[in-house]
Design an enzyme around this catalytic site. Sequence first.
Site, PDB file in Angstrom:
ATOM      1  N   ALA A   1      12.069  29.881 -23.983  1.00 12.12           N
ATOM      2  CA  ALA A   1      12.999  30.487 -24.940  1.00 12.12           C
ATOM      3  C   ALA A   1      14.080  29.495 -25.352  1.00 12.12           C
ATOM      4  O   ALA A   1      14.467  29.424 -26.529  1.00 12.12           O
ATOM      5  CB  ALA A   1      13.638  31.741 -24.334  1.00 12.12           C
TER       6      ALA A   1
ATOM      7  N   GLU B   1       1.056  25.907 -21.986  1.00  5.68           N
ATOM      8  CA  GLU B   1       1.023  27.223 -21.339  1.00  5.68           C
ATOM      9  C   GLU B   1       0.672  28.341 -22.319  1.00  5.68           C
ATOM     10  O   GLU B   1      -0.026  29.284 -21.962  1.00  5.68           O
ATOM     11  CB  GLU B   1       2.383  27.496 -20.700  1.00  5.68           C
ATOM     12  CG  GLU B   1       2.397  28.682 -19.772  1.00  5.68           C
ATOM     13  CD  GLU B   1       3.725  28.819 -19.049  1.00  5.68           C
ATOM     14  OE1 GLU B   1       3.720  29.304 -17.914  1.00  5.68           O
ATOM     15  OE2 GLU B   1       4.768  28.448 -19.623  1.00  5.68           O
TER      16      GLU B   1
END
Length: 523
Positions: free
Chosen positions: A241, A264
């Site tokens: 984030a 990922e």
Amino acid sequence: MPEQQQAKYTRRNSYSDAKRIQQQLLEKEGRIAPRDLEVEQAVLGALMLEKDAYTTVCDILKPECFYDPGHQKIYEAIQQLGASQQSIDMLTVTQRLRANGELKTVGGPAAISELTARVASGAHVEFHARIVAQKYLARELINFSAQIEEKAFDEANDVDDLLQEAEGRLFEISQRNVKKDVTQIDPVIKQALEQIEAAANRESGLSGLETGFRELDKLTSGWQNSDLIIIAARPAMGKTAFVLSMAKNMAVNLNIPTAIFSLEMSNLQLVNRLISNACEVEGEKIKSGRLLPNDWDKLMAGVKPLYNAPLFIDDTPSLSIFELRTKARRLVREHGVKILIIDYLQLMNASGMKFGSREQEVSMISRNLKQLAKELNIPIIALSQLNRSVESRGTDSNSKRPQLSDLRESGAIEQDADIVCFIHRPEYYLHSGEDAEGNDIRGLALFIVAKHRSGKVDDVKMRFVSHYARFQNWDEDFHTTQAVVSSRMNQDGSDDDPINGGGPSPFSGGSADLTSSDAPVPF
């Protein structure tokens, strides 16, 4: 007399051995491996004549650079003398070869004497040494390509694995032969003054790349070129984030070309999170498609600035350091990318090379990331996991504060990095909106700069807006989070009740102006 005859006989045998090796290295087309025996002899002769010749070539040559096996053994003896700070001449080299039991193998004292007799001076020893090194490199490449060719013909070998091995081997060969010359300080001072002047003339006053996080930029003066920055945290702290928020600030708001290597998440998952971040629409709504009319308006208005932004995403899983190097060079060359972000370091590998442990592999990866940052002269940000020792420390928020020793799998990470940062959210561990002193910690995220090679270490307060998985400046207006809460409290229930005719609306185009060019989207 018998000794001289024996020496001549041994010398003839040595040259016949070299001849036989040459024959073994004959190519199918009749070509022999690159070599120049006369230049090799000139180098060895100069090393035994000139006092300082060895210090000139010791960084250029190693024993295997010589094609003739006898020349290899003579240079080994010279290397041993140089390492022990002994004088290097015909007599000491002969004595060292005798002590090594190699004197007869190279042709005896007469062969050593012949080498010195062939050279008038050592004036050109460095030039000759570079010729020998180049011939060795050419032989290495021939040997490498022959092995790869043989394996490529064998259909039992997986082509992808073979590509990884080839890339790894080629990288090893190139690294062994890359040398950077020393630089006199004057041009570096000039470059430093130009950088200071450029920073002074910038509106932001930063010498590096602006991130959009004011307090962080003030602490680091922006991300600096050639720096390796490690950002580490435990799972669910918001590593992805944070870099997505930063990438949006840099690529969309500041028009800085940015590349993200996501090991990922897929590029679609990453872009969905970016849309939630930029449009202020909750991620759950984006995934489910259950958007209200005002959500559609916010979505379409917020997406528009993302088009044509210089943001590039690569979601290759299990990316190797060699693939990264190739792709990074291309991105910098073709798209002028100014910063690379890797999510995350422990998912990378160094396939094609062998290691005794995973720790050694991670050390190699971090070291090569630093080398890549220096080579491309751009900052590289690599996310990293922390080990579980954080979770086992105490119960209060301060005891959960990360430290350098928590970096997972390798101590080399903190050594190679120019900046090491941690993300710590006290609210996550306390399960409360207040700390022990009664301070409001809702949304508080501490960005801890724990190592800073060219500046001070400190904590930077940021705000984490969990609804949009977004980081923002701590002093920015808190209206976004409050708006989400108040809108939920003020709803009469009909909007979320599909049975009574309310609920999420299908897409009707919204009210935003979506006029945009037909240019392809970089991400």
